[in-house]
Design a protein around this motif. Structure first.
Motif, PDB file in Angstrom:
ATOM      1  N   ASP A  80       3.587  -0.346   6.564  1.00 36.80           N
ATOM      2  CA  ASP A  80       4.071  -1.727   6.599  1.00 36.80           C
ATOM      3  C   ASP A  80       2.909  -2.715   6.640  1.00 36.80           C
ATOM      4  OD1 ASP A  80       6.729  -0.872   6.607  1.00 36.80           O
ATOM      5  OD2 ASP A  80       6.713  -0.632   8.789  1.00 36.80           O
ATOM      6  N   ALA A  81       1.896  -2.419   7.452  1.00 41.91           N
ATOM      7  CA  ALA A  81       0.729  -3.303   7.516  1.00 41.91           C
ATOM      8  C   ALA A  81      -0.005  -3.329   6.181  1.00 41.91           C
ATOM      9  CB  ALA A  81      -0.216  -2.842   8.621  1.00 41.91           C
ATOM     10  N   ALA A  82      -0.082  -2.175   5.504  1.00 42.21           N
ATOM     11  CA  ALA A  82      -0.729  -2.128   4.191  1.00 42.21           C
ATOM     12  C   ALA A  82       0.018  -2.997   3.192  1.00 42.21           C
ATOM     13  CB  ALA A  82      -0.792  -0.686   3.694  1.00 42.21           C
ATOM     14  N   ALA A  83       1.360  -2.963   3.235  1.00 41.90           N
ATOM     15  CA  ALA A  83       2.153  -3.796   2.318  1.00 41.90           C
ATOM     16  C   ALA A  83       1.918  -5.273   2.582  1.00 41.90           C
ATOM     17  CB  ALA A  83       3.627  -3.454   2.469  1.00 41.90           C
ATOM     18  N   VAL A  84       1.793  -5.652   3.854  1.00 40.47           N
ATOM     19  CA  VAL A  84       1.540  -7.056   4.191  1.00 40.47           C
ATOM     20  C   VAL A  84       0.180  -7.498   3.669  1.00 40.47           C
ATOM     21  CG1 VAL A  84       1.130  -8.631   6.121  1.00 40.47           C
ATOM     22  CG2 VAL A  84       3.042  -7.027   6.206  1.00 40.47           C
ATOM     23  N   MET A  85      -0.798  -6.593   3.649  1.00 37.67           N
ATOM     24  CA  MET A  85      -2.146  -6.926   3.197  1.00 37.67           C
ATOM     25  C   MET A  85      -2.301  -6.860   1.676  1.00 37.67           C
ATOM     26  SD  MET A  85      -3.650  -7.758   5.920  1.00 37.67           S
ATOM     27  CE  MET A  85      -5.325  -7.899   5.311  1.00 37.67           C
ATOM     28  N   GLY A  86      -1.216  -6.606   0.957  1.00 42.64           N
ATOM     29  CA  GLY A  86      -1.273  -6.652  -0.501  1.00 42.64           C
ATOM     30  C   GLY A  86      -1.360  -5.303  -1.178  1.00 42.64           C
ATOM     31  N   VAL A  87      -1.269  -4.213  -0.416  1.00 42.23           N
ATOM     32  CA  VAL A  87      -1.275  -2.865  -0.996  1.00 42.23           C
ATOM     33  C   VAL A  87       0.169  -2.463  -1.258  1.00 42.23           C
ATOM     34  CG1 VAL A  87      -1.845  -0.445  -0.605  1.00 42.23           C
ATOM     35  CG2 VAL A  87      -3.405  -2.237   0.177  1.00 42.23           C
ATOM     36  N   TYR A  88       0.464  -2.061  -2.489  1.00 42.06           N
ATOM     37  CA  TYR A  88       1.813  -1.640  -2.853  1.00 42.06           C
ATOM     38  C   TYR A  88       1.958  -0.161  -2.515  1.00 42.06           C
ATOM     39  CZ  TYR A  88       6.065  -1.190  -5.646  1.00 42.06           C
ATOM     40  OH  TYR A  88       7.355  -0.960  -6.057  1.00 42.06           O
ATOM     41  N   PRO A  89       2.577   0.198  -1.380  1.00 43.01           N
ATOM     42  CA  PRO A  89       2.582   1.593  -0.930  1.00 43.01           C
ATOM     43  C   PRO A  89       3.191   2.560  -1.938  1.00 43.01           C
ATOM     44  CG  PRO A  89       3.323   0.129   0.829  1.00 43.01           C
ATOM     45  CD  PRO A  89       3.244  -0.693  -0.411  1.00 43.01           C
ATOM     46  N   PHE A  90       4.311   2.197  -2.556  1.00 45.17           N
ATOM     47  CA  PHE A  90       4.989   3.133  -3.450  1.00 45.17           C
ATOM     48  C   PHE A  90       4.096   3.526  -4.625  1.00 45.17           C
ATOM     49  CE2 PHE A  90       7.676   3.985  -7.156  1.00 45.17           C
ATOM     50  CZ  PHE A  90       8.419   5.052  -6.669  1.00 45.17           C
ATOM     51  N   LYS A  91       3.390   2.566  -5.192  1.00 50.38           N
ATOM     52  CA  LYS A  91       2.540   2.857  -6.332  1.00 50.38           C
ATOM     53  C   LYS A  91       1.432   3.834  -5.961  1.00 50.38           C
ATOM     54  CE  LYS A  91      -0.704   0.023  -7.715  1.00 50.38           C
ATOM     55  NZ  LYS A  91      -1.439  -1.132  -8.282  1.00 50.38           N
ATOM     56  N   PHE A  92       0.790   3.621  -4.831  1.00 48.03           N
ATOM     57  CA  PHE A  92      -0.331   4.478  -4.459  1.00 48.03           C
ATOM     58  C   PHE A  92       0.145   5.840  -3.959  1.00 48.03           C
ATOM     59  CE2 PHE A  92      -2.327   0.272  -4.324  1.00 48.03           C
ATOM     60  CZ  PHE A  92      -3.452   0.525  -5.088  1.00 48.03           C
ATOM     61  N   LYS A  93       1.327   5.903  -3.349  1.00 46.44           N
ATOM     62  CA  LYS A  93       1.875   7.204  -2.981  1.00 46.44           C
ATOM     63  C   LYS A  93       2.223   8.004  -4.238  1.00 46.44           C
ATOM     64  CE  LYS A  93       5.077   5.795  -0.040  1.00 46.44           C
ATOM     65  NZ  LYS A  93       6.148   5.874   0.985  1.00 46.44           N
ATOM     66  N   LEU A  94       2.701   7.314  -5.263  1.00 49.63           N
ATOM     67  CA  LEU A  94       3.011   7.991  -6.522  1.00 49.63           C
ATOM     68  C   LEU A  94       1.734   8.507  -7.183  1.00 49.63           C
ATOM     69  CD1 LEU A  94       5.637   8.566  -8.045  1.00 49.63           C
ATOM     70  CD2 LEU A  94       5.199   6.554  -9.451  1.00 49.63           C
ATOM     71  N   TRP A  95       0.652   7.731  -7.091  1.00 48.01           N
ATOM     72  CA  TRP A  95      -0.649   8.170  -7.592  1.00 48.01           C
ATOM     73  C   TRP A  95      -1.085   9.447  -6.866  1.00 48.01           C
ATOM     74  CZ3 TRP A  95      -3.887   7.623 -11.450  1.00 48.01           C
ATOM     75  CH2 TRP A  95      -3.845   6.468 -12.235  1.00 48.01           C
ATOM     76  N   ALA A  96      -0.920   9.463  -5.541  1.00 49.86           N
ATOM     77  CA  ALA A  96      -1.312  10.638  -4.754  1.00 49.86           C
ATOM     78  C   ALA A  96      -0.506  11.863  -5.170  1.00 49.86           C
ATOM     79  CB  ALA A  96      -1.114  10.354  -3.257  1.00 49.86           C
ATOM     80  N   PHE A  97       0.790  11.690  -5.374  1.00 47.78           N
ATOM     81  CA  PHE A  97       1.630  12.800  -5.786  1.00 47.78           C
ATOM     82  C   PHE A  97       1.208  13.332  -7.150  1.00 47.78           C
ATOM     83  CE2 PHE A  97       5.815  14.427  -4.203  1.00 47.78           C
ATOM     84  CZ  PHE A  97       5.514  14.287  -2.861  1.00 47.78           C
ATOM     85  N   ALA A  98       0.929  12.424  -8.074  1.00 51.74           N
ATOM     86  CA  ALA A  98       0.565  12.840  -9.435  1.00 51.74           C
ATOM     87  C   ALA A  98      -0.779  13.563  -9.446  1.00 51.74           C
ATOM     88  CB  ALA A  98       0.521  11.631 -10.354  1.00 51.74           C
TER      89      ALA A  98
END
Length: 385
Positions: free
Chosen positions: A255-273
């Protein structure tokens, strides 16, 4: 007694941190020499004959496997651990179905590893590539990485909005689905009978194979360790990039990462891929070396073992997860003299590690601080009560 052991463990942690600080303080040329020395030792291991160290070899054990073959399994497991560490250690996602990507990589070379494969033929014609076994094998490597990355995206797209135990259950189901499909799709995967004569860089196993045969595993180990070193370099660079910092931010507090401008879903998808691609690469090498695969080789127990490598070694630390992978691949062979009891000894060793060193053998500094803070809070709680 346990308090004394933990106190000694804290001293070892401080000593390891001091060694790390000294290493980072060395000039670049000295670090380069040290890295080259480690690489040379890794390539020398199949030939290990240094007096006093030959007891490490497993081929001297009654019923033990070929030493180079054990080293190959260690290299494959290290590759798996590096990929799973991207998902679990860096992005903070619990993936219990990593065996699914491993299986997809193995079945990629089994299904497409033929000069008569329509997909391989089309790629060779499009890019004007010679129809040799080495080229076919390289094309299958590309196909395996692409298929596993796509699989990672397809799995992650609907499920990465889940967290914690729910995500773990879904990924565990994914691994089982891949195994069941491989068992039941007889027209494609040959079902429970499996697929044999899987080709390597020199084609299917035969007496004509001068380098990559079934008996001598040394060339396979050298090939696998080369892939491991390349992936270590690439993942390390990625870890220190903007993407790697975003993964750490999402792991610490989404949640804090999303507030700071990091889109969590996109980077989690990158990690999975990316993690899936490394899992597919390791499965690809596994299938090529064994020349035979069947669905029973890709069970949930192996997937749990993959997660154990990361947890035991030290989640978030590439050196730690690599050590965990080597130990979990090597120790069962070392305990082969105990026959049926070797897995009991192996399990007890894992339990002791989790009790005495829950942060892993070589944890990342951030994770070590987390466990230290939790321990301090647990000690303060009774005093306030």
């Amino acid at each position: 007694m346990i308090d004394k052991i933990r106190s000694a463990d804290s001293s070892r942690v401080r000593a390891l941190n001091a060694v790390g600080d000294r290493w980072r303080a060395l000039p670049k040329w000295q670090r380069a020499i040290g890295i080259l020395a480690v690489v040379a030792i890794l390539y020398y291991l199949p030939l290990l004959g240094i007096p006093g160290l030959t007891w490490l070899r497993t081929d001297s054990i009654a019923g033990g496997n070929n030493w180079a073959g054990v080293l190959f399994v260690c290299a494959i497991y290290v590759l798996v651990a590096i990929g799973l560490n991207v998902v679990v250690g860096l992005a903070g996602l619990l993936d219990l179905g990593y065996i699914g990507f491993f299986a997809i990589g193995a079945y990629s070379v089994a299904l497409f590893g033929s000069v008569n494969s329509p997909v391989v033929k089309w790629i060779q014609q499009e890019f004007d590539l010679p129809p040799t076994w080495a080229v076919t094998w390289a094309i299958c490597l590309f196909i395996a990485i692409v298929l596993t990355m796509v699989s990672g995206v397809l799995l992650g797209w609907p499920t990465l909005r889940l967290r914690g135990d729910y995500l773990a259950i879904v990924t565990l189901g994914f691994g089982e689905i891949i195994r069941i499909v491989a068992r039941n799709a007889q027209g494609v995967t040959n079902g429970p009978q499996g697929i044999s004569a899987i080709p390597g860089p020199e084609g299917p196993p035969s007496v004509d194979n001068k380098v990559f045969g079934l008996i001598d595993a040394k060339p396979w180990y050298w090939l696998a360790i080369t892939f491991v070193l390349i992936m270590v370099f690439l993942v390390r660079r990625l870890e220190h990039s903007r993407v790697g910092r975003a993964w750490l931010a999402v792991r610490e507090d989404e949640d804090a990462a999303a507030v700071m401008g990091v889109y969590p879903f996109k980077f989690k998808l990158w990690a999975f891929a990316i993690g899936a691609a490394l899992g597919g690469l390791s499965g690809f090498l596994f299938g090529s070396r064994n020349a035979f695969i069947d669905p029973t080789q890709f069970n949930a127990n192996l997937s749990i073992l993959f997660v154990a490598m990361v947890v035991v070694g030290g989640s978030g630390n590439m050196i730690g997860v690599s050590l965990g992978a080597v130990l979990l691949a090597y120790l069962p062979e070392r305990f082969r003299d105990f026959a049926d009891y070797r897995w009991l000894v192996f399990g007890l060793a894992m339990v002791l590690v989790m009790i005495l060193r829950p942060q892993g053998l070589i944890p990342s500094r951030r994770r070590a601080r987390e466990f230290k803070d939790r321990a301090a809070e647990a000690e303060e709680a009774p005093a306030h009560a």
